[in-house]
Design an enzyme around this catalytic site. Structure first.
Site, PDB file in Angstrom:
ATOM      1  N   ARG A 227       0.846  -1.207  -0.136  1.00 27.08           N
ATOM      2  CA  ARG A 227      -0.171  -0.114   0.070  1.00 27.08           C
ATOM      3  C   ARG A 227       0.876   1.304  -0.092  1.00 27.08           C
ATOM      4  O   ARG A 227       2.025   1.197   0.139  1.00 27.08           O
ATOM      5  CB  ARG A 227      -0.983  -0.012   1.314  1.00 27.08           C
ATOM      6  CG  ARG A 227      -1.968  -0.791   1.155  1.00 27.08           C
ATOM      7  CD  ARG A 227      -2.942  -1.021   2.386  1.00 27.08           C
ATOM      8  NE  ARG A 227      -2.069  -1.820   3.252  1.00 27.08           N
ATOM      9  CZ  ARG A 227      -2.408  -1.748   4.751  1.00 27.08           C
ATOM     10  NH1 ARG A 227      -3.601  -1.269   5.122  1.00 27.08           N
ATOM     11  NH2 ARG A 227      -1.606  -2.350   5.690  1.00 27.08           N
TER      12      ARG A 227
ATOM     13  N   LYS B  66       2.272   1.682   7.468  1.00 24.33           N
ATOM     14  CA  LYS B  66       2.281   0.846   8.585  1.00 24.33           C
ATOM     15  C   LYS B  66       3.742   1.628   9.253  1.00 24.33           C
ATOM     16  O   LYS B  66       4.263   2.567   8.919  1.00 24.33           O
ATOM     17  CB  LYS B  66       3.287  -0.477   8.101  1.00 24.33           C
ATOM     18  CG  LYS B  66       2.340  -1.381   7.203  1.00 24.33           C
ATOM     19  CD  LYS B  66       1.228  -1.820   7.961  1.00 24.33           C
ATOM     20  CE  LYS B  66       1.416  -3.103   9.047  1.00 24.33           C
ATOM     21  NZ  LYS B  66       0.245  -3.400   9.712  1.00 24.33           N
TER      22      LYS B  66
ATOM     23  N   TYR C 120      -0.491   4.086  10.650  1.00 26.54           N
ATOM     24  CA  TYR C 120      -0.653   3.097  11.696  1.00 26.54           C
ATOM     25  C   TYR C 120       0.597   2.780  12.872  1.00 26.54           C
ATOM     26  O   TYR C 120       1.706   2.456  12.144  1.00 26.54           O
ATOM     27  CB  TYR C 120      -1.041   1.725  11.312  1.00 26.54           C
ATOM     28  CG  TYR C 120      -2.442   1.617  10.672  1.00 26.54           C
ATOM     29  CD1 TYR C 120      -3.626   1.746  11.250  1.00 26.54           C
ATOM     30  CD2 TYR C 120      -2.479   1.200   9.401  1.00 26.54           C
ATOM     31  CE1 TYR C 120      -4.759   1.710  10.421  1.00 26.54           C
ATOM     32  CE2 TYR C 120      -3.602   1.183   8.714  1.00 26.54           C
ATOM     33  CZ  TYR C 120      -5.110   1.559   9.278  1.00 26.54           C
ATOM     34  OH  TYR C 120      -6.012   1.408   8.634  1.00 26.54           O
TER      35      TYR C 120
ATOM     36  N   HIS D 271       0.144   0.872  16.381  1.00 28.21           N
ATOM     37  CA  HIS D 271      -0.159  -0.264  16.961  1.00 28.21           C
ATOM     38  C   HIS D 271       1.173  -0.097  18.236  1.00 28.21           C
ATOM     39  O   HIS D 271       1.529  -1.537  18.314  1.00 28.21           O
ATOM     40  CB  HIS D 271      -0.198  -1.432  16.275  1.00 28.21           C
ATOM     41  CG  HIS D 271      -1.507  -1.721  15.257  1.00 28.21           C
ATOM     42  ND1 HIS D 271      -2.768  -1.629  15.791  1.00 28.21           N
ATOM     43  CD2 HIS D 271      -1.551  -1.302  14.041  1.00 28.21           C
ATOM     44  CE1 HIS D 271      -3.634  -1.614  14.796  1.00 28.21           C
ATOM     45  NE2 HIS D 271      -2.974  -1.405  13.956  1.00 28.21           N
TER      46      HIS D 271
ATOM     47  N   GLU E 151      -5.013   4.427  14.090  1.00 30.72           N
ATOM     48  CA  GLU E 151      -5.799   3.386  15.043  1.00 30.72           C
ATOM     49  C   GLU E 151      -6.492   3.875  16.203  1.00 30.72           C
ATOM     50  O   GLU E 151      -7.136   3.327  16.658  1.00 30.72           O
ATOM     51  CB  GLU E 151      -4.921   1.981  15.127  1.00 30.72           C
ATOM     52  CG  GLU E 151      -3.983   2.356  16.298  1.00 30.72           C
ATOM     53  CD  GLU E 151      -2.637   2.455  15.748  1.00 30.72           C
ATOM     54  OE1 GLU E 151      -2.302   2.790  14.655  1.00 30.72           O
ATOM     55  OE2 GLU E 151      -1.672   2.362  16.593  1.00 30.72           O
TER      56      GLU E 151
ATOM     57  N   ILE F 173     -18.426  -4.392  11.661  1.00 27.86           N
ATOM     58  CA  ILE F 173     -18.152  -3.948  10.215  1.00 27.86           C
ATOM     59  C   ILE F 173     -17.649  -5.222   9.431  1.00 27.86           C
ATOM     60  O   ILE F 173     -18.381  -5.588   8.523  1.00 27.86           O
ATOM     61  CB  ILE F 173     -16.949  -3.145  10.387  1.00 27.86           C
ATOM     62  CG1 ILE F 173     -16.938  -1.867  11.129  1.00 27.86           C
ATOM     63  CG2 ILE F 173     -16.639  -2.511   8.565  1.00 27.86           C
ATOM     64  CD1 ILE F 173     -18.220  -1.017  10.865  1.00 27.86           C
TER      65      ILE F 173
ATOM     66  N   ASP G  64     -24.534 -12.269  16.737  1.00 25.78           N
ATOM     67  CA  ASP G  64     -23.747 -11.408  17.463  1.00 25.78           C
ATOM     68  C   ASP G  64     -24.446 -11.434  19.034  1.00 25.78           C
ATOM     69  O   ASP G  64     -25.671 -11.694  19.039  1.00 25.78           O
ATOM     70  CB  ASP G  64     -24.193  -9.890  17.059  1.00 25.78           C
ATOM     71  CG  ASP G  64     -22.881  -8.848  17.382  1.00 25.78           C
ATOM     72  OD1 ASP G  64     -22.240  -8.438  16.631  1.00 25.78           O
ATOM     73  OD2 ASP G  64     -23.068  -8.696  18.505  1.00 25.78           O
TER      74      ASP G  64
ATOM     75  N   SER H 105     -25.878 -14.787  19.526  1.00 28.11           N
ATOM     76  CA  SER H 105     -24.643 -15.642  19.677  1.00 28.11           C
ATOM     77  C   SER H 105     -24.565 -16.206  21.153  1.00 28.11           C
ATOM     78  O   SER H 105     -24.397 -15.647  21.985  1.00 28.11           O
ATOM     79  CB  SER H 105     -23.500 -14.678  19.270  1.00 28.11           C
ATOM     80  OG  SER H 105     -22.052 -15.550  19.557  1.00 28.11           O
TER      81      SER H 105
ATOM     82  N   VAL I 153     -15.638 -11.366  15.234  1.00 32.25           N
ATOM     83  CA  VAL I 153     -15.979 -10.974  16.723  1.00 32.25           C
ATOM     84  C   VAL I 153     -14.847 -10.096  16.894  1.00 32.25           C
ATOM     85  O   VAL I 153     -13.436 -10.022  16.688  1.00 32.25           O
ATOM     86  CB  VAL I 153     -16.292 -12.011  17.745  1.00 32.25           C
ATOM     87  CG1 VAL I 153     -17.306 -13.196  17.004  1.00 32.25           C
ATOM     88  CG2 VAL I 153     -15.073 -12.836  18.120  1.00 32.25           C
TER      89      VAL I 153
ATOM     90  N   VAL J 191     -11.160 -14.053  10.482  1.00 31.17           N
ATOM     91  CA  VAL J 191     -10.647 -12.585  10.389  1.00 31.17           C
ATOM     92  C   VAL J 191     -10.148 -12.158  11.571  1.00 31.17           C
ATOM     93  O   VAL J 191      -9.333 -11.004  11.732  1.00 31.17           O
ATOM     94  CB  VAL J 191     -11.715 -11.791   9.630  1.00 31.17           C
ATOM     95  CG1 VAL J 191     -11.303 -10.419   9.439  1.00 31.17           C
ATOM     96  CG2 VAL J 191     -12.468 -12.400   8.482  1.00 31.17           C
ATOM     97  N   ALA J 192     -10.677 -12.412  12.716  1.00 34.56           N
ATOM     98  CA  ALA J 192     -10.279 -11.707  14.189  1.00 34.56           C
ATOM     99  C   ALA J 192      -8.899 -12.358  14.634  1.00 34.56           C
ATOM    100  O   ALA J 192      -8.657 -12.148  15.607  1.00 34.56           O
ATOM    101  CB  ALA J 192     -11.340 -12.219  15.047  1.00 34.56           C
TER     102      ALA J 192
ATOM    103  N   ASP K 205      -6.053 -11.284  13.942  1.00 33.24           N
ATOM    104  CA  ASP K 205      -5.139 -10.288  14.506  1.00 33.24           C
ATOM    105  C   ASP K 205      -5.320 -10.140  15.792  1.00 33.24           C
ATOM    106  O   ASP K 205      -4.533  -9.305  16.197  1.00 33.24           O
ATOM    107  CB  ASP K 205      -5.447  -9.089  13.427  1.00 33.24           C
ATOM    108  CG  ASP K 205      -6.684  -8.444  13.573  1.00 33.24           C
ATOM    109  OD1 ASP K 205      -7.688  -8.952  13.892  1.00 33.24           O
ATOM    110  OD2 ASP K 205      -6.602  -7.141  13.259  1.00 33.24           O
TER     111      ASP K 205
ATOM    112  N   ALA L 161      -3.397 -12.811   8.671  1.00 36.27           N
ATOM    113  CA  ALA L 161      -3.646 -11.560   9.493  1.00 36.27           C
ATOM    114  C   ALA L 161      -3.799 -10.565   9.095  1.00 36.27           C
ATOM    115  O   ALA L 161      -4.179  -9.265   9.475  1.00 36.27           O
ATOM    116  CB  ALA L 161      -2.543 -11.760  10.653  1.00 36.27           C
ATOM    117  N   ASN L 162      -3.228 -10.278   7.704  1.00 38.46           N
ATOM    118  CA  ASN L 162      -3.087  -8.906   6.852  1.00 38.46           C
ATOM    119  C   ASN L 162      -3.812  -9.020   5.572  1.00 38.46           C
ATOM    120  O   ASN L 162      -3.522  -9.117   4.556  1.00 38.46           O
ATOM    121  CB  ASN L 162      -1.708  -8.352   6.638  1.00 38.46           C
ATOM    122  CG  ASN L 162      -1.047  -8.855   5.743  1.00 38.46           C
ATOM    123  OD1 ASN L 162      -1.228 -10.419   5.877  1.00 38.46           O
ATOM    124  ND2 ASN L 162      -0.240  -8.274   5.080  1.00 38.46           N
TER     125      ASN L 162
END
Ligand SMILES: NC(=O)c1ccc[n+]([C@@H]2O[C@H](COP(=O)([O-])OP(=O)(O)OC[C@H]3O[C@@H](n4cnc5c(N)ncnc54)[C@H](O)[C@@H]3O)[C@@H](O)[C@H]2O)c1
Length: 377
Positions: free
Chosen positions: A15, A75, A94, A96, A118, A178, A198, A220, A239, A267-268, A270, A299-300
């Site tokens: 990116r 990054k 970002y 983190h 973030e 999202i 959820d 959920s 989640v 997807v979670a 990370d 993870a990305n």
């Protein structure tokens, strides 16, 4: 202001922080933008496009850091960039920090002004510079899930939308934020039968209102998850419990209840992942199989679609970057609570509570630091 955009040198990062359209905006507001040669290449933007938009090209990353008052990146800086960062230089990217003690100490030492994408936060507590990457990952989760559901890829051999006379696939989406919303929309659009779970009833009410007829909403809990995984073809894990490790909603023992060739996209991952058997994978080797269940745990995820991800990210970051350039960071952060929340480290002081707590380092209120700058003027 003089703005610098270096090439991203972190492994596999394609990116770029400013597009040619962004350059035009900075120029329109009277700023000068230096971009490193070929910085946009991985996202499909040529040096010529940047030049046409009014950017100045520089050959090396050293030159970019040396001329710029504000560095805009994607990054966090990596070790070889640390010595290039100057005192009082504004870095908008970002970071983190809480996940890297080394980076935190390096930025304290460099006395830079670190404004982290973030933690820029709206009054409703949403995180506008994280949302676009969740949108990309949520939509991509279905694309990837559908691919690995194909027989040659290890899946059950099911077409997501079915055909006339043949039922479509069952997609279970855990988490209706999202990621979950975007995944559910994509799967529903391709004709799958979707169930979205959820723990938030208001969120389920909202989803029930906006989703098409082939999407069901379900509370959920362990009982419901156990029932649904038995007939799901794709399971998406989206989640999030802010600031905490994701809960393990599907245990290893539960995999035996599933049909062979079911695909789970975590997807979670990370945040540690929401399936007990998840471990992070890469785009080079995205999947592995446990108990005949295919796991995709990259993870990305947005890194695989840098063109879309760059545009999605810069659509969100540009208005903030322009405010910083137009007003200077001190005034911009004094006027905008959203931007002030993005301040993490200023001239050697940690001004974001989560970062000081993570490493037990002293915390200084960002207002105090801003006041000290305005009284110095
Ligand atoms: N792998 C990647 O490349 C990538 C990219 C972007 C985002 N992510 C990650 O995806 C995750 C989701 O992000 P998001 O932006 O959608 O978050 P979000 O806050 O918008 O949504 C999370 C949802 O999970 C729900 N939830 C919490 N506990 C639950 C449970 N036990 N069962 C079901 N739902 C539950 C919440 O109520 C919320 O609606 C995050 O961990 C984020 O970091 C990963």
């Amino acid at each position: 202001m003089i703005i610098g955009v270096p090439s991203e040198i972190k492994n596999n990062e394609n990116r770029v922080a400013v597009t040619p359209a962004g350059v035009t905006e900075f120029r329109r507001h009277g700023h000068t933008l230096y971009i490193q040669k070929d910085a946009g290449k991985g996202s499909g933007f040529s040096n010529e496009e940047y030049l046409e938009a009014g950017a100045e090209l520089l050959d090396t990353i050293e030159e970019i850091y040396s001329v710029a008052e504000m560095i805009v990146k994607v990054k966090e800086p990596i070790a070889q960039e640390y010595p290039l960062i100057k005192e009082n230089q504004l870095l908008f990217t970002y970071f983190h920090f809480a996940s890297s003690k080394e980076l935190t100490h390096a930025m304290i030492e460099r006395k830079a002004v670190c404004l982290a994408y973030e933690t820029v936060e709206r009054a409703d507590r949403s995180l506008p510079l994280l949302i676009p990457m969740s949108e990309v990952a949520g939509r991509m989760a279905i694309q990837e899930g559908a691919k690995y559901l194909e027989k040659p890829m290890g899946g059950r051999g099911i077409l997501l939308g079915g055909v006339a006379g043949v039922k479509p696939a069952d997609v279970l989406v855990l988490g209706g934020g999202i990621v979950g919303t975007e995944a559910a929309k994509m799967a529903a659009g391709l004709g799958a039968h979707v169930t979205i779970m959820d723990v938030s009833l208001p969120r389920l009410r909202y989803l029930e209102d906006i989703m098409p007829a082939n999407v069901d909403t379900v509370m959920s809990n362990e009982y419901n998850i156990r029932r649904h995984i038995q007939h799901s073809d794709i399971i998406i894990g989206g989640v999030l419990i802010p600031g905490a490790k994701a809960p393990s909603l599907i245990t290893k023992a539960m995999l035996t209840m599933m049909r062979p060739g079911t695909v789970m996209v975590d997807v979670a991952i990370d945040q540690g992942g929401c399936f007990e058997t998840s471990h992070a994978t890469t785009h080079q080797d995205p999947t592995y199989v446990v108990d005949e269940v295919v796991h995709y745990c990259v993870a990305n995820m947005p890194g695989a679609v840098p063109y879309t991800s760059t545009l999605a990210l810069t659509n969100s970051t540009l208005p903030y970057a322009l405010q910083l350039a137009n007003l200077g960071w001190q005034l911009a952060c004094t006027k905008s609570e959203e931007l002030r929340k993005g301040l993490n480290i200023v001239n050697g002081k940690i001004v974001y509570r989560g970062v000081s707590d993570a490493f037990d380092l002293p915390y200084v209120d960002a207002h105090e630091v801003l006041d000290s700058y305005s009284s110095a003027d």
